[in-house]
Design a protein around this motif. Structure first.
Motif, PDB file in Angstrom:
ATOM      1  N   VAL A  73       1.130  -1.014  -0.224  1.00 43.36           N
ATOM      2  CA  VAL A  73      -0.128  -0.010  -0.004  1.00 43.36           C
ATOM      3  C   VAL A  73       0.896   1.153   0.100  1.00 43.36           C
ATOM      4  CG1 VAL A  73      -1.807   1.735   1.259  1.00 43.36           C
ATOM      5  CG2 VAL A  73      -2.148  -1.111   1.362  1.00 43.36           C
ATOM      6  N   GLU A  74       0.892   2.238  -0.973  1.00 36.55           N
ATOM      7  CA  GLU A  74       0.868   3.626  -1.013  1.00 36.55           C
ATOM      8  C   GLU A  74       0.523   4.208  -0.248  1.00 36.55           C
ATOM      9  OE1 GLU A  74       3.229   5.453  -4.532  1.00 36.55           O
ATOM     10  OE2 GLU A  74       1.248   5.376  -4.183  1.00 36.55           O
ATOM     11  N   TYR A  75       1.319   5.701   0.902  1.00 34.67           N
ATOM     12  CA  TYR A  75       0.641   6.411   1.498  1.00 34.67           C
ATOM     13  C   TYR A  75       1.810   7.879   1.118  1.00 34.67           C
ATOM     14  CZ  TYR A  75      -1.342   2.848   4.585  1.00 34.67           C
ATOM     15  OH  TYR A  75      -1.842   1.845   4.681  1.00 34.67           O
ATOM     16  N   TYR A  76       1.362   8.586   1.380  1.00 36.47           N
ATOM     17  CA  TYR A  76       1.938  10.365   1.003  1.00 36.47           C
ATOM     18  C   TYR A  76       1.720  10.793   2.436  1.00 36.47           C
ATOM     19  CZ  TYR A  76       2.300  14.358  -1.405  1.00 36.47           C
ATOM     20  OH  TYR A  76       2.956  15.786  -1.395  1.00 36.47           O
ATOM     21  N   TYR A  77       3.063  12.321   2.057  1.00 34.71           N
ATOM     22  CA  TYR A  77       2.970  12.551   3.875  1.00 34.71           C
ATOM     23  C   TYR A  77       2.990  14.202   3.338  1.00 34.71           C
ATOM     24  CZ  TYR A  77       4.128  15.244   7.962  1.00 34.71           C
ATOM     25  OH  TYR A  77       4.617  15.625   9.183  1.00 34.71           O
ATOM     26  N   ALA A  78       2.278  15.062   2.852  1.00 37.95           N
ATOM     27  CA  ALA A  78       1.856  16.172   2.284  1.00 37.95           C
ATOM     28  C   ALA A  78       2.941  17.147   2.585  1.00 37.95           C
ATOM     29  CB  ALA A  78       0.691  16.678   1.993  1.00 37.95           C
ATOM     30  N   ALA A  79       3.064  17.344   4.007  1.00 40.14           N
ATOM     31  CA  ALA A  79       3.889  18.132   4.604  1.00 40.14           C
ATOM     32  C   ALA A  79       5.709  17.385   3.750  1.00 40.14           C
ATOM     33  CB  ALA A  79       4.330  18.347   6.241  1.00 40.14           C
ATOM     34  N   TRP A  80       6.239  16.784   4.355  1.00 37.31           N
ATOM     35  CA  TRP A  80       7.281  16.074   3.350  1.00 37.31           C
ATOM     36  C   TRP A  80       7.724  15.753   1.808  1.00 37.31           C
ATOM     37  CZ3 TRP A  80       9.272  12.407   7.359  1.00 37.31           C
ATOM     38  CH2 TRP A  80       9.126  13.122   8.722  1.00 37.31           C
ATOM     39  N   ASP A  81       6.109  16.054   1.017  1.00 34.64           N
ATOM     40  CA  ASP A  81       5.793  16.241  -0.454  1.00 34.64           C
ATOM     41  C   ASP A  81       6.399  13.967  -0.077  1.00 34.64           C
ATOM     42  OD1 ASP A  81       5.237  15.881  -2.570  1.00 34.64           O
ATOM     43  OD2 ASP A  81       7.183  17.075  -3.940  1.00 34.64           O
ATOM     44  N   HIS A  82       6.007  13.564   0.286  1.00 34.77           N
ATOM     45  CA  HIS A  82       6.861  12.265   0.297  1.00 34.77           C
ATOM     46  C   HIS A  82       6.007  11.161   0.629  1.00 34.77           C
ATOM     47  CE1 HIS A  82      11.405   9.557   1.859  1.00 34.77           C
ATOM     48  NE2 HIS A  82       9.489   9.053   2.210  1.00 34.77           N
ATOM     49  N   TYR A  83       6.406   9.793  -0.576  1.00 33.94           N
ATOM     50  CA  TYR A  83       5.717   8.811  -0.341  1.00 33.94           C
ATOM     51  C   TYR A  83       6.657   7.686   0.405  1.00 33.94           C
ATOM     52  CZ  TYR A  83       3.401  11.140  -3.811  1.00 33.94           C
ATOM     53  OH  TYR A  83       2.691  11.701  -5.207  1.00 33.94           O
ATOM     54  N   PHE A  84       5.690   6.327   0.651  1.00 40.63           N
ATOM     55  CA  PHE A  84       6.278   5.652   1.897  1.00 40.63           C
ATOM     56  C   PHE A  84       5.670   4.123   1.512  1.00 40.63           C
ATOM     57  CE2 PHE A  84       5.144   2.400   5.404  1.00 40.63           C
ATOM     58  CZ  PHE A  84       6.771   2.461   5.361  1.00 40.63           C
ATOM     59  N   VAL A  85       5.521   2.977   1.431  1.00 38.15           N
ATOM     60  CA  VAL A  85       5.014   2.131   0.645  1.00 38.15           C
ATOM     61  C   VAL A  85       5.669   0.693   2.109  1.00 38.15           C
ATOM     62  CG1 VAL A  85       5.012   0.300  -1.422  1.00 38.15           C
ATOM     63  CG2 VAL A  85       5.285   2.064  -2.002  1.00 38.15           C
ATOM     64  N   GLY A 139      -4.220   5.636  12.049  1.00 37.75           N
ATOM     65  CA  GLY A 139      -3.662   7.127  12.676  1.00 37.75           C
ATOM     66  C   GLY A 139      -3.087   7.464  13.443  1.00 37.75           C
ATOM     67  N   ALA A 140      -1.974   6.125  12.963  1.00 30.79           N
ATOM     68  CA  ALA A 140      -0.534   6.511  14.009  1.00 30.79           C
ATOM     69  C   ALA A 140      -0.048   7.940  13.081  1.00 30.79           C
ATOM     70  CB  ALA A 140       0.752   5.273  13.462  1.00 30.79           C
ATOM     71  N   PHE A 141       1.003   8.368  13.782  1.00 29.18           N
ATOM     72  CA  PHE A 141       1.714   9.771  12.878  1.00 29.18           C
ATOM     73  C   PHE A 141       1.211  10.536  13.498  1.00 29.18           C
ATOM     74  CE2 PHE A 141       4.089   5.673  12.186  1.00 29.18           C
ATOM     75  CZ  PHE A 141       5.378   5.601  13.024  1.00 29.18           C
ATOM     76  N   GLY A 142      -0.059  11.110  13.973  1.00 32.99           N
ATOM     77  CA  GLY A 142      -0.806  12.096  13.982  1.00 32.99           C
ATOM     78  C   GLY A 142      -1.539  12.137  12.912  1.00 32.99           C
ATOM     79  N   GLY A 143      -2.206  10.652  12.486  1.00 32.70           N
ATOM     80  CA  GLY A 143      -2.603  10.300  11.132  1.00 32.70           C
ATOM     81  C   GLY A 143      -2.669  11.333   9.889  1.00 32.70           C
ATOM     82  N   LEU A 144      -0.609  12.234   9.404  1.00 36.81           N
ATOM     83  CA  LEU A 144      -0.303  12.669   8.367  1.00 36.81           C
ATOM     84  C   LEU A 144       0.045  11.824   7.817  1.00 36.81           C
ATOM     85  CD1 LEU A 144       1.478  14.623  10.908  1.00 36.81           C
ATOM     86  CD2 LEU A 144      -0.503  15.317   9.835  1.00 36.81           C
ATOM     87  N   TRP A 145       0.073  10.394   7.457  1.00 36.91           N
ATOM     88  CA  TRP A 145      -0.306   9.607   6.347  1.00 36.91           C
ATOM     89  C   TRP A 145      -1.203   9.241   5.696  1.00 36.91           C
ATOM     90  CZ3 TRP A 145       4.882   9.246   4.301  1.00 36.91           C
ATOM     91  CH2 TRP A 145       5.727   8.680   4.563  1.00 36.91           C
TER      92      TRP A 145
END
Length: 72
Positions: A22-34, A47-53
């Motif tokens: 599954v691919e996730y995105y964190y807008a503040a860093w403009d970073h993707y995580f799979v 909602g881990a990490f404040g639900g930001l991913w």
């Protein structure tokens, strides 16, 4: 060579194991995580990490045979 071909003809089929990544995105860093690890997916979806991913909606199958992983 013919002997090898004969042996391979009777070899049992390999059963590759796959799981969903599954691919996730964190807008503040403009970073993707799979990730394909269920505990990470559950944490991020929960909602881990404040639900930001946030999920991007992209998912794909990946191999899951950790025992045969090599770096070359």
């Amino acid at each position: 060579m013919l002997a090898l071909a004969a042996l391979l003809a009777f070899a049992p089929p390999a059963h590759a194991q796959t799981q969903t990544a599954v691919e996730y995105y964190y807008a503040a860093w403009d970073h993707y995580f799979v990730t394909s690890f269920p505990d990470e997916i559950d944490a991020l979806d929960g909602g881990a990490f404040g639900g930001l991913w946030k999920r991007t909606g992209e998912v794909f199958n990946v191999g899951s045979d950790h025992n045969n992983f090599t770096i070359s």
